[in-house]
Each structure stands twice: as structure tokens, then as C-alpha cells.
Design an enzyme around this catalytic site. Sequence first.
Site, short mmCIF file in Angstrom:
data_model
loop_
_atom_site.label_atom_id
_atom_site.label_comp_id
_atom_site.label_asym_id
_atom_site.label_seq_id
_atom_site.Cartn_x
_atom_site.Cartn_y
_atom_site.Cartn_z
N ASN A 97 10.33 1.73 -7.93
CA ASN A 97 10.14 1.08 -6.63
C ASN A 97 9.84 2.07 -5.51
O ASN A 97 9.53 1.65 -4.39
CB ASN A 97 11.41 0.29 -6.29
CG ASN A 97 11.24 -0.60 -5.08
OD1 ASN A 97 10.31 -1.40 -5.02
ND2 ASN A 97 12.12 -0.46 -4.11
N SER A 149 1.37 -3.59 -4.59
CA SER A 149 1.18 -4.17 -3.26
C SER A 149 0.05 -5.19 -3.32
O SER A 149 -0.87 -5.07 -4.13
CB SER A 149 0.84 -3.08 -2.24
OG SER A 149 0.40 -3.65 -1.01
N TYR A 164 -3.08 4.60 0.81
CA TYR A 164 -2.01 3.74 0.29
C TYR A 164 -2.59 2.61 -0.55
O TYR A 164 -2.12 2.33 -1.65
CB TYR A 164 -1.19 3.18 1.44
CG TYR A 164 -0.17 2.15 1.03
CD1 TYR A 164 1.07 2.53 0.52
CD2 TYR A 164 -0.45 0.78 1.12
CE1 TYR A 164 2.00 1.58 0.13
CE2 TYR A 164 0.47 -0.17 0.72
CZ TYR A 164 1.70 0.23 0.23
OH TYR A 164 2.62 -0.71 -0.17
N LYS A 168 -1.90 1.92 -4.70
CA LYS A 168 -1.32 0.70 -5.24
C LYS A 168 -2.26 0.03 -6.24
O LYS A 168 -1.81 -0.64 -7.18
CB LYS A 168 -0.94 -0.26 -4.11
CG LYS A 168 0.23 0.25 -3.27
CD LYS A 168 1.45 0.55 -4.15
CE LYS A 168 2.64 1.01 -3.36
NZ LYS A 168 3.84 1.24 -4.21
N THR A 198 10.94 -3.69 6.20
CA THR A 198 11.75 -2.64 5.59
C THR A 198 11.83 -1.44 6.50
O THR A 198 11.12 -1.34 7.50
CB THR A 198 11.13 -2.19 4.25
OG1 THR A 198 9.88 -1.54 4.50
CG2 THR A 198 10.90 -3.39 3.33
#
Length: 254
Positions: A97, A149, A164, A168, A198
Amino acid sequence: MSMNSQDCAQVRDGFPRPFPNTPTNVFDQLSLKEAGAHVAFWYNSNEAAIKMAQEFATSHSIKTQAYKVDVSNADSVQKSITEVVKDFGKIDVFVANAGMAISKPILEQTLEEYHKQMTVNVDGIVYCSKFVGEVFKRQGFGNLILTSSMSAKIVNVPVDQPVYNATKAFVTHFGKSLAREWREFARVNIVSPGFFDTKMGASPGCINEAYRMSSLGRQGHTKEIKGLYLYLASDASTYMTGSDVLIDGGYVLP
């Protein structure tokens, strides 16, 4: 890959395989406590995991242990997986994770920032998968859950995090490949979240995009994703492998 009628008529040796010997009651299927689950916590910079492990042990009457791990370092990952097996005897489920994002367009991002994301989001996934996969193969069973994602599968991705998004996409396709490679001894599934509130956070532009594009008009709360990981980790999902499960509040809907 194309198949002809002769290929379809061939009987595979050892098939069909038997159904798993799991509970029939769905509540029992979803209960990891029913399966006698214990929990190994991994952390790097946030030592709150140590206290969390202690609280879990007390409140759920289970065995827990916290391990400090740098997932971008292969030796650290291998050492920690060895320690977990030594302390717990086996690994039934592994959730990979860890992840990070630097929200900058590629023309504004330094190569150091690029490499930092790659070492966590790509190398970290590979290291964890490789070394826990070796454990699964020895055991003859295992369950790997990777966090990807929604950005790995949509066209209208946030424009300020291209690296990013690319990392993913790697996670998603890597996980599907592992599901095929490990089909004799382990299951592999992928969770693809949308925008969740988050501590890692997102840029104001990305958050505004979540409000604008998500059908539900908000980010997700972390409590709303726990059940999905529980489902994939539990006996309720024994017929799932290679699946990429989207949980995004309707962001990618046409």
C-alpha cells in the site's frame, strides 16, 4: 490469443480444480478473526504504527508486530519479510500500500523528484512482490493486494502529476501479470482508489477536480475503503484474481 475448436476441446491435466474449503456463511467468509488472522504492521517515517499495533493486539486479542521498513530499499524489504515469517510462521495476505505523489507537471519536476516517486511506487511494489512471492511459492498459498489508482485507467487524469499516473499504470499491469504468473499458488488483485482524504493529500487543483468530476461530489473517507481490502483479503473473494477494483465515487463515469 486465438483458439480453435481443438484447443477448446482439450482437457487440462488436473482440472477442474476443487472448490476451496471455505465457509458457506458470508459473515464467516468475511471474518479474518474466524481465520485466526494476526497482523504485521509496516511503517517508515510514521511511528504511530507502533502504538496502533499495540492497540490492535489488545482490542482484538491477536498477535501484532510493527516493523520499520523502507520499501524503496530491496534489502530492507527482504529482511523485513524474513522477520515476519520468523515471527508469525507464515504470510497469508500481503497488502502493498505504500505510495507517494509529487504534484508537479513534468517540466517543473526535478529528476530527483521523479526518481523518488519511481523508487517508492514502482521499485517498492516490485521488491515487496518479489520477496513475498517467494514466501507464497514455498507455502503453496498466498494473497497479494496492490494499491494502484484510478489515474492508471482514465484519459482525464490530473495534469499536474504525470509521473504518479505512470507509476500507478505500472502497478495495475504488473499486478495482472503476477496473477497469471502465480496462478498455481497465489491470488493477486489490485485496488484503484480515486481521491481519498489522506495525510498524503493532493494539490488544491486535484481536490477541486475531485469535487467537480466525482459523481458523489466529494473525496472518499478512508473508512469507505476498508471493506474492499477486507473483502479481497478474506475468503469471500476466493474466485477473484487479476481483478482491478475501482473505488472512486464515480469519477471515471462518462
